[in-house]
Design a protein around this motif. Structure first.
Motif, short mmCIF file in Angstrom:
data_model
loop_
_atom_site.label_atom_id
_atom_site.label_comp_id
_atom_site.label_asym_id
_atom_site.label_seq_id
_atom_site.Cartn_x
_atom_site.Cartn_y
_atom_site.Cartn_z
N GLY A 14 -13.09 7.20 1.59
CA GLY A 14 -11.70 7.06 1.18
C GLY A 14 -11.58 6.90 -0.32
N SER A 15 -12.46 6.10 -0.92
CA SER A 15 -12.44 5.91 -2.37
C SER A 15 -12.76 7.22 -3.08
CB SER A 15 -13.47 4.85 -2.77
OG SER A 15 -13.13 3.59 -2.21
N PHE A 16 -13.67 7.98 -2.52
CA PHE A 16 -14.01 9.28 -3.09
C PHE A 16 -12.80 10.22 -3.06
CE2 PHE A 16 -15.54 13.66 -2.30
CZ PHE A 16 -16.20 13.89 -3.50
N PHE A 62 -2.95 17.86 -0.17
CA PHE A 62 -2.11 16.98 0.65
C PHE A 62 -2.94 16.37 1.78
CE2 PHE A 62 0.66 15.94 4.17
CZ PHE A 62 1.71 15.27 3.55
N ALA A 63 -3.73 17.18 2.47
CA ALA A 63 -4.58 16.66 3.55
C ALA A 63 -5.57 15.63 3.02
CB ALA A 63 -5.31 17.81 4.23
N VAL A 64 -6.16 15.93 1.88
CA VAL A 64 -7.14 15.00 1.27
C VAL A 64 -6.48 13.68 0.93
CG1 VAL A 64 -8.52 14.62 -0.81
CG2 VAL A 64 -8.69 16.79 0.42
N GLN A 65 -5.30 13.71 0.33
CA GLN A 65 -4.62 12.47 -0.02
C GLN A 65 -4.18 11.69 1.22
OE1 GLN A 65 -3.82 10.64 -2.95
NE2 GLN A 65 -5.59 11.89 -3.52
N SER A 66 -3.80 12.40 2.28
CA SER A 66 -3.42 11.72 3.52
C SER A 66 -4.60 10.93 4.07
CB SER A 66 -2.94 12.74 4.56
OG SER A 66 -1.75 13.36 4.13
N TRP A 67 -5.78 11.53 4.07
CA TRP A 67 -6.96 10.82 4.55
C TRP A 67 -7.41 9.73 3.58
CZ3 TRP A 67 -8.11 10.09 9.17
CH2 TRP A 67 -7.83 11.06 10.15
N SER A 69 -5.48 7.80 1.99
CA SER A 69 -4.63 6.65 2.29
C SER A 69 -5.06 5.94 3.56
CB SER A 69 -3.17 7.11 2.42
OG SER A 69 -2.70 7.66 1.21
N SER A 70 -5.56 6.71 4.52
CA SER A 70 -5.93 6.12 5.82
C SER A 70 -7.27 5.42 5.80
CB SER A 70 -5.94 7.22 6.89
OG SER A 70 -4.65 7.75 7.10
N LEU A 71 -8.17 5.87 4.93
CA LEU A 71 -9.54 5.36 4.96
C LEU A 71 -9.71 4.14 4.05
CD1 LEU A 71 -11.57 8.70 4.99
CD2 LEU A 71 -10.97 7.22 6.92
N SER A 72 -8.84 3.18 4.25
CA SER A 72 -9.00 1.89 3.58
C SER A 72 -9.58 0.90 4.58
CB SER A 72 -7.66 1.37 3.06
OG SER A 72 -6.81 1.03 4.15
N PRO A 334 0.49 10.77 10.01
CA PRO A 334 0.25 9.92 11.19
C PRO A 334 -0.63 8.72 10.87
CG PRO A 334 -1.14 11.87 11.25
CD PRO A 334 -0.19 12.06 10.09
N GLN A 335 -0.45 7.67 11.64
CA GLN A 335 -1.33 6.51 11.56
C GLN A 335 -2.62 6.80 12.33
OE1 GLN A 335 -0.33 3.71 9.65
NE2 GLN A 335 1.22 5.26 9.12
N LEU A 336 -3.64 6.01 12.10
CA LEU A 336 -4.91 6.22 12.80
C LEU A 336 -4.75 6.08 14.32
CD1 LEU A 336 -7.37 4.34 10.41
CD2 LEU A 336 -7.09 6.82 10.67
N SER A 337 -3.76 5.33 14.75
CA SER A 337 -3.53 5.12 16.18
C SER A 337 -2.61 6.17 16.79
CB SER A 337 -2.96 3.73 16.42
OG SER A 337 -1.77 3.54 15.68
N ASP A 338 -2.17 7.14 16.00
CA ASP A 338 -1.32 8.22 16.51
C ASP A 338 -2.21 9.35 17.01
OD1 ASP A 338 1.07 6.92 15.92
OD2 ASP A 338 1.17 7.76 13.90
N TYR A 339 -2.57 9.28 18.28
CA TYR A 339 -3.53 10.23 18.84
C TYR A 339 -2.85 11.54 19.24
CZ TYR A 339 -6.74 6.30 19.08
OH TYR A 339 -7.54 5.24 18.76
N ALA A 340 -3.58 12.63 19.02
CA ALA A 340 -3.09 13.94 19.45
C ALA A 340 -2.85 13.94 20.96
CB ALA A 340 -4.10 15.02 19.09
#
Length: 352
Positions: A14-16, A62-67, A69-72, A334-340
């Motif tokens: 996430g930091s990367f 956009f996809a990279v920034q979304s992840w 944000s999630s990988l904290s 989506p949040q990490l708990s928002d499953y497909a």
């Protein structure tokens, strides 16, 4: 390898990823392994469109920034705290990934690794580079992860369970081929927005993000509107006009021209603003550059229909008039708990 060690690797990832944005990528010298990966990732993002014409730098960033944000650590802890992990003997979990939007299979990949199992990944031919690159970064952070991550170009073999994503047609094949294995088989889904005419200009602008992000190719992309009878689309068209530059992208423009011509030759009644057509249709899956709409008399009708068609719908957007709907502009965050497909991947993995 402890889950806490694996989680730390994803936090480092996430930091990367936080370093990269379309307008202002900045190298942070404190990030691990930047000397090995930073420049190569910039180049990979710029080359992604040559690998898949829909993967423009804007969409990949956009996809990279979304992840990012999630990988904290806080987000991962919140997500993982809902589960008890008791895997005593790791199993091989096969992943057959889609490639409609960048990194669409990353959540499944991460879920398998953090659940304690080993992941065997078959990437889509449309997305063969981004996830393997991120996997290499994770392994560079902690080489022990190499024992839990495998990519394969051929047919999946030696697996104990599978998560496969594809179309309704490929799902029938998956159901047959994996009939003797525990599995999650994902099919086509679409997202909808329910309007009542009280939406603000800001909400309708945000709805444009739900429609146009990833060119409408994601299962969380809004492809269908429910609107009250005699709804006036003027405010909608005025709000989404700021997305007009999408028509300058050749692949999107070609789809717009083709689908509009097909509709017109079929004598369908269309509303058109020069970069999006909207058509009255009871279906959910509209073609690229088009959105379907359906009139309703009462909101109760919509609620009943959404329940009966739940297996076709990924998420619902509204201003709160539909229970469990999400806000305008939030479908692609989506949040990490928002499953497909609303199938809890972690529960599935924990029960193997």
């Amino acid at each position: 390898m402890l889950q806490s060690e694996k989680k730390k690797c994803f936090v480092e990832l996430g930091s990367f990823l936080k370093q990269f944005s379309e307008t202002n990528s900045q190298k942070n010298e404190s990030v691990l392994n930047n000397d090995l990966f930073y420049d190569d990732f910039i180049n990979l993002i710029l080359l992604s469109q040559s690998h898949n014409g829909w993967y423009t730098p804007e969409q990949v960033y956009f996809a990279v920034q979304s992840w990012a944000s999630s990988l904290s650590e806080a987000q991962l802890d919140k997500w993982l705290s809902e589960y008890t992990f008791t895997v005593s003997e790791p199993k091989n979990i096969g992943l057959i990934l889609a490639g409609n939007i960048p990194l669409v299979g990353f959540h499944d990949f991460m879920s398998v690794v953090l659940s304690g199992h080993r992941v065997v990944v078959k990437t889509s031919s449309n997305d063969q580079h981004l996830l393997p690159f991120l996997a290499k970064y994770l392994i560079a952070v902690n080489p022990k992860l190499a024992n839990f991550i495998t990519f394969t170009d051929g047919k999946l073999t030696d697996f104990d369970a599978v998560i496969a994503t594809g179309s309704n047609n490929t799902a029938r094949y998956f159901d047959y081929y994996f009939r003797d294995k525990p599995s999650i088989i994902r099919k086509n889904r679409n997202s909808v927005a329910v309007l009542d005419g009280s939406e603000t200009n800001e909400q309708l602008i945000a709805l444009g993000e739900d429609i146009f992000r990833y060119f409408g190719l994601g299962c969380r992309s809004v492809s269908k509107l429910f609107v009250p009878k005699d709804y006036d689309f003027t405010a909608f068209f005025e709000a989404i006009y700021q997305y007009q530059d999408i028509i300058h992208y050749e692949k999107y423009a070609n789809n717009y021209d083709y689908n509009k011509a097909v509709f017109l030759m079929s004598n369908y009644k269309l509303l058109d603003n020069g970069f999006l057509t909207i058509k009255e249709d009871s279906s959910y899956s509209s073609p690229i550059s088009s959105v379907f709409y359906e009139f309703y008399d009462t909101i109760d009708f919509v609620k009943i229909k959404l329940i009966s068609d739940a297996d076709q719908i990924q998420c619902v957007v509204s201003n709160g008039i539909i229970d469990n709907s999400i806000a305008f502009g939030a479908t692609q965050q989506p949040q990490l708990s928002d499953y497909a497909d609303n199938v809890d991947t972690m529960l599935f993995l924990g029960g193997l």
